[in-house]
Design a protein around this motif. Structure first.
Motif, PDB file in Angstrom:
ATOM      1  N   GLU A   1     -27.728 -66.410 -44.396  1.00  0.00           N
ATOM      2  CA  GLU A   1     -26.894 -67.543 -43.952  1.00  0.00           C
ATOM      3  C   GLU A   1     -27.421 -68.835 -44.573  1.00  0.00           C
ATOM      4  O   GLU A   1     -28.542 -68.882 -45.058  1.00  0.00           O
ATOM      5  CB  GLU A   1     -26.977 -67.736 -42.430  1.00  0.00           C
ATOM      6  CG  GLU A   1     -26.769 -66.530 -41.581  1.00  0.00           C
ATOM      7  CD  GLU A   1     -27.608 -66.619 -40.309  1.00  0.00           C
ATOM      8  OE1 GLU A   1     -27.438 -67.607 -39.579  1.00  0.00           O
ATOM      9  OE2 GLU A   1     -28.423 -65.743 -40.065  1.00  0.00           O
ATOM     10  N   ASP A   2     -26.616 -69.897 -44.449  1.00  0.00           N
ATOM     11  CA  ASP A   2     -27.024 -71.193 -44.974  1.00  0.00           C
ATOM     12  C   ASP A   2     -28.236 -71.745 -44.233  1.00  0.00           C
ATOM     13  O   ASP A   2     -29.218 -72.153 -44.834  1.00  0.00           O
ATOM     14  CB  ASP A   2     -25.871 -72.193 -44.851  1.00  0.00           C
ATOM     15  CG  ASP A   2     -25.025 -72.197 -46.101  1.00  0.00           C
ATOM     16  OD1 ASP A   2     -25.347 -71.426 -47.020  1.00  0.00           O
ATOM     17  OD2 ASP A   2     -24.034 -72.948 -46.145  1.00  0.00           O
ATOM     18  N   LEU A   3     -28.146 -71.787 -42.922  1.00  0.00           N
ATOM     19  CA  LEU A   3     -29.221 -72.360 -42.124  1.00  0.00           C
ATOM     20  C   LEU A   3     -29.605 -71.387 -41.009  1.00  0.00           C
ATOM     21  O   LEU A   3     -29.254 -71.568 -39.851  1.00  0.00           O
ATOM     22  CB  LEU A   3     -28.778 -73.708 -41.530  1.00  0.00           C
ATOM     23  CG  LEU A   3     -28.634 -74.865 -42.516  1.00  0.00           C
ATOM     24  CD1 LEU A   3     -27.993 -76.066 -41.843  1.00  0.00           C
ATOM     25  CD2 LEU A   3     -29.996 -75.256 -43.097  1.00  0.00           C
ATOM     26  N   PRO A   4     -30.351 -70.345 -41.361  1.00  0.00           N
ATOM     27  CA  PRO A   4     -30.690 -69.331 -40.367  1.00  0.00           C
ATOM     28  C   PRO A   4     -31.717 -69.856 -39.356  1.00  0.00           C
ATOM     29  O   PRO A   4     -32.635 -70.576 -39.719  1.00  0.00           O
ATOM     30  CB  PRO A   4     -31.297 -68.205 -41.206  1.00  0.00           C
ATOM     31  CG  PRO A   4     -31.817 -68.884 -42.426  1.00  0.00           C
ATOM     32  CD  PRO A   4     -30.960 -70.090 -42.653  1.00  0.00           C
ATOM     33  N   GLU A   5     -31.529 -69.513 -38.082  1.00  0.00           N
ATOM     34  CA  GLU A   5     -32.491 -69.925 -37.059  1.00  0.00           C
ATOM     35  C   GLU A   5     -33.428 -68.783 -36.697  1.00  0.00           C
ATOM     36  O   GLU A   5     -34.346 -68.948 -35.906  1.00  0.00           O
ATOM     37  CB  GLU A   5     -31.750 -70.414 -35.812  1.00  0.00           C
ATOM     38  CG  GLU A   5     -31.042 -71.726 -36.037  1.00  0.00           C
ATOM     39  CD  GLU A   5     -30.248 -72.180 -34.827  1.00  0.00           C
ATOM     40  OE1 GLU A   5     -30.730 -72.008 -33.704  1.00  0.00           O
ATOM     41  OE2 GLU A   5     -29.139 -72.701 -35.024  1.00  0.00           O
TER      42      GLU A   5
END
Lengths: 113, 142
Positions: free
Chosen positions: B106-110
């Motif tokens: 993903e773009d901004l994985p948490e």
């Protein structure tokens, strides 16, 4: 978790006073950041100079804060210590964030914005 | 300071701890101060702390998601690096094997960084389910 802030025109500085952002503190970090940045200007600079250790939960919390601030405000980082820098580099999150070598540089760099 | 490892080249360290994030944090402080860690360089110590934090917090979060439990950690300084065996009595790994640890796309994985870090920073990782225990064995190369 202890976070200290300073407000300048257009920049909110947040200094993390703890030496770790880890699985035991990640949720609290995220919640405190959410509270502290409610009325923040366009830039939030997170000073990680005192943080000696960051695990994947802590990293996930920093990414979550960046998402909370978007799209009107941007989260930038400064003063990464060696272990923290390593976690950002290995996970390639160093290419996602603007990372300043020091907090002073971060503030100076923003004068044009 | 490499003194302990010089005198006891086969020094082994064992630690039992409760599987929760606060106990893991305290346990990591004991581990970093242990004999096997004394033989490592600062960079190698940082790597080992990252790997062990991910392994231990994964056990707390996933293997013991339904209740409390204990983790037994055994560390030894060997010529190839730091040998680690981690045992718990929690749930078996889904599918009988640890995750591949692919970096999240993903773009901004948490999340999803944990097994990526473990796989990237270890060698010879094996997992066994034996007598109701999860046994994870790996080396953090010097």
């Amino acid at each position: 978790m202890q976070l200290q802030t300073q407000t300048r025109p257009k920049v909110l500085s947040v200094l993390v006073l703890n030496d770790r952002i880890d699985a035991a503190s990640a949720i609290q970090f995220k919640e405190q950041m959410r509270d502290l940045t409610q009325s923040a200007g366009p830039r939030v600079v997170l000073d990680l100079g005192r943080v000696q250790f960051l695990d994947s939960s802590g990293l996930g919390a920093i990414v979550a804060v960046r998402k909370l601030l978007a799209p009107d405000r941007v989260l930038e980082l400064s003063s990464l210590t060696p272990t923290v820098e390593k976690v950002f580099r290995l996970t390639r999150m160093d290419s996602i964030f603007t990372i300043h070598p020091s907090h002073a540089v971060a503030i100076a760099n923003g004068t044009g914005g | 300071m490499a003194l302990a490892a010089d005198i006891f080249p086969d020094i082994t360290f064992r630690l039992a701890l409760a599987a929760d994030p606060v106990a893991v944090r305290t346990g990591l402080a004991r581990i970093v101060a242990s004999g096997p860690f004394a033989a490592l360089s600062a960079d190698h110590r940082a790597t080992a702390e990252i790997v062990l934090a991910e392994v231990l917090n994964n056990i707390a979060e996933h293997a013991y998601s339904s209740g409390p439990g204990d983790i037994l950690i055994q560390l030894a300084a060997i010529p190839a690096g730091l040998e680690c065996q981690i045992a718990d009595r929690g749930r078996e790994m889904p599918g009988g094997s640890p995750p591949d640890g692919v970096l999240p796309q993903e773009d901004l994985p948490e999340g999803g960084f944990g097994w990526y870090l473990i796989r990237s920073l270890t060698r010879g990782l094996t997992y066994q389910r034996k007598d109701g225990q999860n046994l994870l064995h790996f080396v953090i190369p010097a």
